[in-house]
Write an enzyme that holds these catalytic residues in place. Structure first.
Site, mmCIF file in Angstrom:
data_model
loop_
_atom_site.group_PDB
_atom_site.id
_atom_site.type_symbol
_atom_site.label_atom_id
_atom_site.label_comp_id
_atom_site.label_asym_id
_atom_site.label_seq_id
_atom_site.Cartn_x
_atom_site.Cartn_y
_atom_site.Cartn_z
ATOM 1 N N LYS A 142 0.620 -1.147 -0.063
ATOM 2 C CA LYS A 142 -0.140 -0.094 0.127
ATOM 3 C C LYS A 142 0.870 1.221 -0.024
ATOM 4 O O LYS A 142 0.716 2.259 -0.836
ATOM 5 C CB LYS A 142 -0.866 0.083 1.306
ATOM 6 C CG LYS A 142 -1.577 1.237 1.677
ATOM 7 C CD LYS A 142 -2.366 1.309 3.003
ATOM 8 C CE LYS A 142 -2.316 2.338 3.784
ATOM 9 N NZ LYS A 142 -1.351 3.164 4.077
ATOM 10 N N ASN A 143 1.765 1.284 0.998
ATOM 11 C CA ASN A 143 2.417 2.729 1.127
ATOM 12 C C ASN A 143 3.400 2.755 -0.149
ATOM 13 O O ASN A 143 4.000 3.914 -0.384
ATOM 14 C CB ASN A 143 3.352 2.621 2.471
ATOM 15 C CG ASN A 143 2.397 2.845 3.679
ATOM 16 O OD1 ASN A 143 1.305 3.113 3.516
ATOM 17 N ND2 ASN A 143 2.918 2.490 4.849
ATOM 18 N N CYS A 195 -5.558 8.221 8.723
ATOM 19 C CA CYS A 195 -5.675 7.550 10.038
ATOM 20 C C CYS A 195 -5.383 8.615 11.105
ATOM 21 O O CYS A 195 -4.313 9.232 10.973
ATOM 22 C CB CYS A 195 -4.948 6.348 10.210
ATOM 23 S SG CYS A 195 -5.341 4.844 9.562
ATOM 24 N N ARG A 207 -0.353 15.157 13.048
ATOM 25 C CA ARG A 207 0.641 14.795 11.968
ATOM 26 C C ARG A 207 0.948 15.820 11.180
ATOM 27 O O ARG A 207 0.287 16.070 10.066
ATOM 28 C CB ARG A 207 -0.326 13.679 11.035
ATOM 29 C CG ARG A 207 -0.309 12.359 11.990
ATOM 30 C CD ARG A 207 -1.061 11.533 11.145
ATOM 31 N NE ARG A 207 0.005 10.604 10.382
ATOM 32 C CZ ARG A 207 -0.647 9.408 9.635
ATOM 33 N NH1 ARG A 207 -1.552 9.136 9.588
ATOM 34 N NH2 ARG A 207 0.352 8.812 9.004
ATOM 35 N N ASP A 213 3.429 0.573 12.312
ATOM 36 C CA ASP A 213 2.175 -0.007 11.762
ATOM 37 C C ASP A 213 2.063 -1.322 12.015
ATOM 38 O O ASP A 213 0.988 -1.947 11.887
ATOM 39 C CB ASP A 213 2.439 0.277 10.204
ATOM 40 C CG ASP A 213 2.279 1.669 9.749
ATOM 41 O OD1 ASP A 213 1.819 2.412 10.252
ATOM 42 O OD2 ASP A 213 2.131 1.755 8.498
ATOM 43 N N ARG A 250 -8.955 -0.075 3.594
ATOM 44 C CA ARG A 250 -8.118 0.959 3.015
ATOM 45 C C ARG A 250 -6.729 0.293 2.641
ATOM 46 O O ARG A 250 -5.890 0.532 1.930
ATOM 47 C CB ARG A 250 -7.833 2.113 3.927
ATOM 48 C CG ARG A 250 -8.775 3.022 4.310
ATOM 49 C CD ARG A 250 -8.504 4.145 4.909
ATOM 50 N NE ARG A 250 -7.113 4.678 4.686
ATOM 51 C CZ ARG A 250 -6.220 4.928 5.380
ATOM 52 N NH1 ARG A 250 -6.398 4.898 7.002
ATOM 53 N NH2 ARG A 250 -5.029 5.334 5.087
HETATM 54 C C1 UD1 Z 1 3.997 6.935 6.910
HETATM 55 C C2 UD1 Z 1 3.283 5.734 6.510
HETATM 56 C C3 UD1 Z 1 2.575 5.422 7.712
HETATM 57 C C4 UD1 Z 1 3.675 4.913 8.957
HETATM 58 C C5 UD1 Z 1 4.551 6.134 9.055
HETATM 59 C C6 UD1 Z 1 5.683 5.757 9.887
HETATM 60 C C7 UD1 Z 1 2.726 6.095 4.070
HETATM 61 C C8 UD1 Z 1 1.544 6.495 3.531
HETATM 62 N N1 UD1 Z 1 2.263 6.047 5.433
HETATM 63 O O1 UD1 Z 1 3.203 7.984 7.535
HETATM 64 O O2 UD1 Z 1 1.837 4.010 7.212
HETATM 65 O O3 UD1 Z 1 2.972 4.721 9.878
HETATM 66 O O4 UD1 Z 1 5.058 6.436 7.650
HETATM 67 O O5 UD1 Z 1 6.280 4.747 9.488
HETATM 68 O O6 UD1 Z 1 3.891 5.745 3.781
HETATM 69 N N2 UD1 Z 1 6.260 14.501 10.977
HETATM 70 C C9 UD1 Z 1 6.455 15.715 11.603
HETATM 71 N N3 UD1 Z 1 6.473 16.638 10.293
HETATM 72 C C10 UD1 Z 1 6.150 16.315 9.193
HETATM 73 C C11 UD1 Z 1 6.121 14.927 8.860
HETATM 74 C C12 UD1 Z 1 6.073 14.149 9.862
HETATM 75 O O7 UD1 Z 1 6.693 16.127 12.907
HETATM 76 O O8 UD1 Z 1 6.367 17.021 8.395
HETATM 77 C C13 UD1 Z 1 6.089 13.473 12.422
HETATM 78 C C14 UD1 Z 1 4.683 12.664 12.733
HETATM 79 O O9 UD1 Z 1 3.818 13.362 13.226
HETATM 80 C C15 UD1 Z 1 5.511 11.391 13.225
HETATM 81 C C16 UD1 Z 1 6.844 11.268 12.693
HETATM 82 O O10 UD1 Z 1 7.075 12.603 12.279
HETATM 83 O O11 UD1 Z 1 5.315 11.579 14.444
HETATM 84 C C17 UD1 Z 1 6.909 10.111 11.341
HETATM 85 O O12 UD1 Z 1 5.942 10.628 10.498
HETATM 86 P P1 UD1 Z 1 6.004 10.181 8.820
HETATM 87 O O13 UD1 Z 1 7.179 9.231 8.857
HETATM 88 O O14 UD1 Z 1 6.115 11.499 8.093
HETATM 89 O O15 UD1 Z 1 4.647 9.292 8.717
HETATM 90 P P2 UD1 Z 1 3.694 9.382 7.295
HETATM 91 O O16 UD1 Z 1 4.662 9.553 6.300
HETATM 92 O O17 UD1 Z 1 2.545 10.313 7.854
#
Ligand code: UD1
Length: 427
Positions: free
Chosen positions: A22-23, A117, A122, A305, A397
């Site tokens: 998915k990701n 989710c 986030r 995850d 999803r």
């Molecule tokens: C992706 C995955 C999700 C997984 C997560 C962590 C996809 C579509 N989703 O989510 O399934 O749970 O990685 O492995 O691939 N953060 C910030 N600022 C930012 C971006 C992130 O503070 O600009 C923080 C987030 O709040 C979180 C951490 O960084 O605490 C990691 O988030 P991130 O790796 O970005 O997760 P996603 O890309 O949203």
């Protein structure tokens, strides 16, 4: 409304084939926008997050055609307006990848702030930091993110935290920028490598994906390609845990065992047998399950995850297990549901303390999000009695054909439509 009804207590036995990730799919589908020719994607999972990504492309003017159950041909050269409205973006967190790909291709993008989710706060500050470093002006206006640049110039991007989404967006936005972009403190998840491989197969020049420094040398044109998406690490991990929770014996096929190492290591500590083959793993249990401690971390650490699923397994293990959730603030929302099934779990901030209870009891529960929903399915499969899971649209999803796959392994699971109630379907 649709629910899963599970009569628990059956050992899972047999073989299951894992779908495309998915990701990876939700990053690669928007990345097709960057190509100057049509692309064919294979091993595309048939899940609602993918339907939404394809629908977004279609609504923007791309030609999208399924040419097999899991094969899609996309011609994104006809996109008219680089805009993703709220109605589309609200269903899925990964809709923010359209920002990076539209900006990379058209130097301008307008995408609604994403849904997905609810796992706590986030923010997308690191995504915007990357776009700004490349020369884009970014603003948030009435729920839409606006990014525009006269030209994108290669740059050095240092992320303050390791973010999967920001790393992917930085790659998407820089792949056609002039000169060299160096992304430091990059995430290393398997789907980041998959996206880099996909972009390189179109003619991009990306090195270092899978390490914490990624170098992107901008290219002027990207050509069409045919590309097969990697197998889903988290779907595979979920079936591994389901096999263990039911004390079953399951051969999990179409996996990359290296991607599963952190999950395999923890399962072995819990007392689960995991046998690795070239592209499959066999999971079985022939002794007691025992406590362990788990801390979620960016790849190659234990994936957040998989935290709800393995925590569910630990409710069945002897002793006290400690889970530390270090990625998201609000990822224990399934705990109240598991308590309804007899689990003994205390949560204190980012830490959950699980006292093994040996046996769960079926109960009506509600899936609070995608992976928490998968955890409740595992709980239902292992429990005595009947478990009814509401809000299964979350689960759909991210898991292709989950009831069919589980039924083929001997589970007693059906999807029930409740007539007269609104059917919540993600497009
Ligand atoms: C992706 C995955 C999700 C997984 C997560 C962590 C996809 C579509 N989703 O989510 O399934 O749970 O990685 O492995 O691939 N953060 C910030 N600022 C930012 C971006 C992130 O503070 O600009 C923080 C987030 O709040 C979180 C951490 O960084 O605490 C990691 O988030 P991130 O790796 O970005 O997760 P996603 O890309 O949203």
């Amino acid at each position: 409304m649709e629910k899963f009804i599970i009569k628990g207590g059956r050992r899972l036995e047999g073989e299951v084939v894992i779908s495309g990730a998915k990701n990876a799919a939700v990053a690669i589908i928007p990345a097709v926008i960057l190509s100057d020719e049509p692309c064919v994607l294979e091993n595309v999972p048939n899940i609602s997050d993918v339907s939404i990504s394809l629908r977004i492309l279609f609504e923007m003017g791309a030609d999208v055609k399924y040419i097999g159950k899991n094969t899609v041909r996309i011609d994104a050269t006809g996109i008219k307006e680089p805009i993703v409205p709220y109605e589309m973006a609200r269903h899925m967190r990964a809709s923010y990848y359209f920002l990076g790909s539209l900006l990379g291709k058209y130097k301008c993008a307008r995408v609604a702030l994403p849904g997905g989710c609810y796992l706590g706060d986030r923010p997308i500050d690191q995504h915007l930091k990357a776009f700004t470093a490349l020369g884009a002006a970014c603003a948030i206006d009435r729920g839409m993110v606006d990014a525009q640049a006269e030209m994108l110039l290669g740059s050095q991007i240092y992320f303050d935290i390791v973010s999967v989404g920001a790393t992917i967006n930085a790659m998407l936005a820089s792949v056609k920028a002039s000169g060299l972009t160096i992304i430091e403190n990059a995430a290393k998840e398997p789907h980041i490598v998959d996206l880099a491989n996909f972009l390189n197969s179109m003619g991009a020049d990306i090195m270092g994906a899978g390490t914490d420094v990624i170098k992107v040398r901008g290219v002027k044109k990207l050509k069409g390609t045919t590309y097969a998406i990697i197998p889903d690490q988290i779907e595979a991990g979920t079936y591994m845990v389901a096999a263990a929770a039911t004390k079953g014996n399951v051969l999990i096929k179409n996996v990359i065992p290296k991607h599963l190492e952190s999950i395999t290591n923890k399962l072995e500590k819990i007392g689960v047998n995991v046998e690795e083959f070239d592209d499959s793993v066999r999971v079985s249990v022939d002794g007691p399950l025992v406590k362990t401690s788990i801390k979620t971390m960016p790849h190659p650490g234990f994936p957040t995850d998989m935290q709800p699923q393995i925590s569910t397994l630990l409710t069945l293990a002897e002793g006290t297990s400690i889970i530390t959730e270090d990625i998201f603030d609000n990822r224990f929302r399934y705990v109240d549901e598991l308590r309804r099934m007899g689990a003994d779990i205390k949560v204190d901030g980012h830490v959950a303390i699980i006292e093994g209870v040996g046996q769960l009891m079926g109960a009506p529960v509600t899936a609070p999000d995608l992976r928490a929903g998968a955890a409740l399915v595992i709980a239902g499969l292992a429990a005595h009695g009947v478990t009814e899971i509401d809000d299964i649209y979350h689960i759909e999803r991210g898991y292709e054909d989950i009831e069919e796959k589980l039924r083929a392994l001997g589970a007693d699971i059906v999807k029930k439509n409740i007539p007269g109630a609104a059917v919540r379907k993600a497009l």
